[in-house]
Scaffold this motif. Structure first.
Motif, PDB file in Angstrom:
ATOM      1  N   ARG A  31     -86.663  55.422   7.238  1.00  0.00           N
ATOM      2  CA  ARG A  31     -87.083  55.698   8.622  1.00  0.00           C
ATOM      3  C   ARG A  31     -86.012  55.291   9.626  1.00  0.00           C
ATOM      4  O   ARG A  31     -85.744  56.008  10.600  1.00  0.00           O
ATOM      5  CB  ARG A  31     -88.399  54.958   8.924  1.00  0.00           C
ATOM      6  CG  ARG A  31     -89.058  55.393  10.220  1.00  0.00           C
ATOM      7  CD  ARG A  31     -89.569  56.816  10.111  1.00  0.00           C
ATOM      8  NE  ARG A  31     -90.094  57.308  11.373  1.00  0.00           N
ATOM      9  CZ  ARG A  31     -89.366  57.983  12.272  1.00  0.00           C
ATOM     10  NH1 ARG A  31     -88.081  58.215  12.050  1.00  0.00           N
ATOM     11  NH2 ARG A  31     -89.913  58.415  13.385  1.00  0.00           N
ATOM     12  N   GLU A  47     -82.943  57.696   9.390  1.00  0.00           N
ATOM     13  CA  GLU A  47     -83.256  58.996  10.004  1.00  0.00           C
ATOM     14  C   GLU A  47     -83.133  58.929  11.519  1.00  0.00           C
ATOM     15  O   GLU A  47     -82.527  59.804  12.156  1.00  0.00           O
ATOM     16  CB  GLU A  47     -84.680  59.406   9.613  1.00  0.00           C
ATOM     17  CG  GLU A  47     -85.128  60.714  10.248  1.00  0.00           C
ATOM     18  CD  GLU A  47     -86.597  61.009   9.990  1.00  0.00           C
ATOM     19  OE1 GLU A  47     -87.055  62.090  10.403  1.00  0.00           O
ATOM     20  OE2 GLU A  47     -87.295  60.157   9.401  1.00  0.00           O
ATOM     21  N   ASN A  48     -83.689  57.876  12.119  1.00  0.00           N
ATOM     22  CA  ASN A  48     -83.618  57.728  13.572  1.00  0.00           C
ATOM     23  C   ASN A  48     -82.176  57.508  14.035  1.00  0.00           C
ATOM     24  O   ASN A  48     -81.738  58.072  15.044  1.00  0.00           O
ATOM     25  CB  ASN A  48     -84.492  56.550  14.008  1.00  0.00           C
ATOM     26  CG  ASN A  48     -84.670  56.456  15.513  1.00  0.00           C
ATOM     27  OD1 ASN A  48     -85.368  57.258  16.127  1.00  0.00           O
ATOM     28  ND2 ASN A  48     -84.036  55.460  16.115  1.00  0.00           N
ATOM     29  N   ARG A  90     -80.168  60.744  13.973  1.00  0.00           N
ATOM     30  CA  ARG A  90     -80.474  61.575  15.150  1.00  0.00           C
ATOM     31  C   ARG A  90     -79.685  61.098  16.361  1.00  0.00           C
ATOM     32  O   ARG A  90     -79.137  61.904  17.126  1.00  0.00           O
ATOM     33  CB  ARG A  90     -81.970  61.520  15.448  1.00  0.00           C
ATOM     34  CG  ARG A  90     -82.849  62.204  14.415  1.00  0.00           C
ATOM     35  CD  ARG A  90     -84.309  62.001  14.769  1.00  0.00           C
ATOM     36  NE  ARG A  90     -85.200  62.542  13.744  1.00  0.00           N
ATOM     37  CZ  ARG A  90     -86.519  62.393  13.769  1.00  0.00           C
ATOM     38  NH1 ARG A  90     -87.092  61.723  14.754  1.00  0.00           N
ATOM     39  NH2 ARG A  90     -87.260  62.909  12.801  1.00  0.00           N
ATOM     40  N   CYS A 114     -84.214  60.504  19.938  1.00  0.00           N
ATOM     41  CA  CYS A 114     -84.534  59.403  19.029  1.00  0.00           C
ATOM     42  C   CYS A 114     -85.205  58.305  19.847  1.00  0.00           C
ATOM     43  O   CYS A 114     -85.390  58.444  21.053  1.00  0.00           O
ATOM     44  CB  CYS A 114     -83.275  58.873  18.331  1.00  0.00           C
ATOM     45  SG  CYS A 114     -82.031  58.289  19.493  1.00  0.00           S
ATOM     46  N   ASN A 115     -85.554  57.208  19.207  1.00  0.00           N
ATOM     47  CA  ASN A 115     -86.272  56.126  19.877  1.00  0.00           C
ATOM     48  C   ASN A 115     -85.573  54.798  19.682  1.00  0.00           C
ATOM     49  O   ASN A 115     -84.950  54.547  18.642  1.00  0.00           O
ATOM     50  CB  ASN A 115     -87.700  56.013  19.316  1.00  0.00           C
ATOM     51  CG  ASN A 115     -88.637  57.055  19.882  1.00  0.00           C
ATOM     52  OD1 ASN A 115     -88.865  57.104  21.081  1.00  0.00           O
ATOM     53  ND2 ASN A 115     -89.181  57.901  19.020  1.00  0.00           N
ATOM     54  N   VAL A 162     -85.620  50.950  18.725  1.00  0.00           N
ATOM     55  CA  VAL A 162     -86.254  50.475  17.500  1.00  0.00           C
ATOM     56  C   VAL A 162     -86.572  48.987  17.593  1.00  0.00           C
ATOM     57  O   VAL A 162     -85.714  48.179  17.982  1.00  0.00           O
ATOM     58  CB  VAL A 162     -85.353  50.718  16.276  1.00  0.00           C
ATOM     59  CG1 VAL A 162     -86.106  50.391  14.985  1.00  0.00           C
ATOM     60  CG2 VAL A 162     -84.848  52.156  16.247  1.00  0.00           C
ATOM     61  N   LEU A 202     -78.485  53.180  21.999  1.00  0.00           N
ATOM     62  CA  LEU A 202     -79.709  52.980  21.224  1.00  0.00           C
ATOM     63  C   LEU A 202     -79.918  51.478  21.085  1.00  0.00           C
ATOM     64  O   LEU A 202     -79.055  50.783  20.532  1.00  0.00           O
ATOM     65  CB  LEU A 202     -79.586  53.622  19.845  1.00  0.00           C
ATOM     66  CG  LEU A 202     -80.763  53.385  18.884  1.00  0.00           C
ATOM     67  CD1 LEU A 202     -82.007  54.126  19.359  1.00  0.00           C
ATOM     68  CD2 LEU A 202     -80.393  53.821  17.460  1.00  0.00           C
ATOM     69  N   LEU A 247     -90.112  53.315  18.246  1.00  0.00           N
ATOM     70  CA  LEU A 247     -90.189  53.213  16.790  1.00  0.00           C
ATOM     71  C   LEU A 247     -90.355  51.753  16.389  1.00  0.00           C
ATOM     72  O   LEU A 247     -89.466  50.934  16.623  1.00  0.00           O
ATOM     73  CB  LEU A 247     -88.921  53.798  16.153  1.00  0.00           C
ATOM     74  CG  LEU A 247     -88.843  53.766  14.623  1.00  0.00           C
ATOM     75  CD1 LEU A 247     -90.022  54.506  14.000  1.00  0.00           C
ATOM     76  CD2 LEU A 247     -87.517  54.357  14.142  1.00  0.00           C
TER      77      LEU A 247
END
Length: 279
Positions: A66, A69-70, A73, A80-81, A83, A173, A213
């Motif tokens: 998971r 994958e994020n 992106r 995306c988010n 985390v 991010l 996320l």
């Protein structure tokens, strides 16, 4: 203005310019892939590449998939988010972040990781503003985040993630690790009265909502712990009798089973056998 005063004013201007601090040098993100942010000087100190391979993190396959994958992106500019990795200590939250970053950074050279201290949350809004103007894409990691400074720190983090009128930086991010899902302080003492304490608690807990996320890390059971031990032992050629018995005795002495405890046992065993391991 009297012309005779012009030389004096020029000398004063020159003196003030010499006294003014020099503008900080532009960050050199070509010096590495991982950096440590120094908020006092606004500097970025390069750090060595993280040595642990992603596939060595055993028992967290779902979390790895998971997170990667994020992160992928983000690396390619897709939605995306931010985390939040939360769960019991020693389960590999920080290691997963850095190991996954190293995998993706090998594919995407513009990807950089900047680690910030949890006590410097107030410095995040200006840091995000500085990174916004860069061409690189930044994973900003805050390890073991909780709001010891209360609601003020929570507000600073929300401001950074929301980005004010300009919006959040598209090239940043934010990843936080925490032992607590709602990032509450270790000693949340209500000394401000019931209403003020409730408002501050709401402010602190609401920060969790800014992370799109959430990835949880539950305690490690015995089969997973032993699987990690065998995985490490096979990877580094550590052959010894009664491996499982010794590994379980080690965990009993530590009072816990986790990826960190497994790695510490393997380091001890490797030292016994004279085998070098990644740092």
């Amino acid at each position: 203005m009297n012309d005779a005063a012009l030389p004096l004013l020029a000398r004063i201007a020159d003196a003030l310019e010499r006294l003014a601090p020099a503008a900080p040098a532009a960050p050199d993100f070509a010096a590495g892939r991982l950096f440590r942010h120094e908020p006092g000087s606004e500097g970025f100190v390069p750090a060595p590449d993280y040595p642990m391979a992603l596939d060595l993190l055993i028992g967290v396959e779902r979390q790895k998939d998971r997170f990667v994958e994020n992160l992928r992106r983000f690396a390619v500019g897709l939605p995306c988010n931010h985390v939040l990795l939360w769960g019991v200590r020693g389960t590999g939250k920080s290691s997963l972040t850095k190991a996954a970053f190293m995998v993706l950074a090998a594919e995407y050279p513009a990807l950089k990781l900047v680690e910030v201290d949890r006590d410097e949350v107030a410095a995040l809004p200006p840091l995000f503003d500085l990174l916004r103007a860069r061409a690189e894409r930044f994973v900003v990691l805050c390890d073991d985040l909780s709001f010891e400074d209360g609601a003020a720190a929570a507000k600073a983090l929300k401001s950074a993630l929301e980005g004010g009128v300009a919006g959040p930086p598209e090239n940043v991010l934010f990843v936080a690790t925490s032992n607590r899902r709602h990032l509450m302080p270790r000693d949340h003492v209500e000394t401000q009265g019931a209403i003020a304490a409730a408002e501050n608690a709401e402010e602190e807990m609401s920060v969790s909502d800014r992370f799109g996320l959430w990835i949880g890390f539950p305690p490690m059971d015995q089969p997973t712990y032993l699987a990690a031990i065998h995985g490490y032992a096979e990877r580094f050629g550590l052959e010894v009798e009664n491996l499982e018995r010794r590994a379980l005795q080690w965990s009993q002495l530590r009072g816990a089973r986790s990826g960190r405890v497994a790695w510490q046992f393997i380091r001890d065993l490797a030292g016994e056998l004279g085998v070098n391991l990644p740092a």
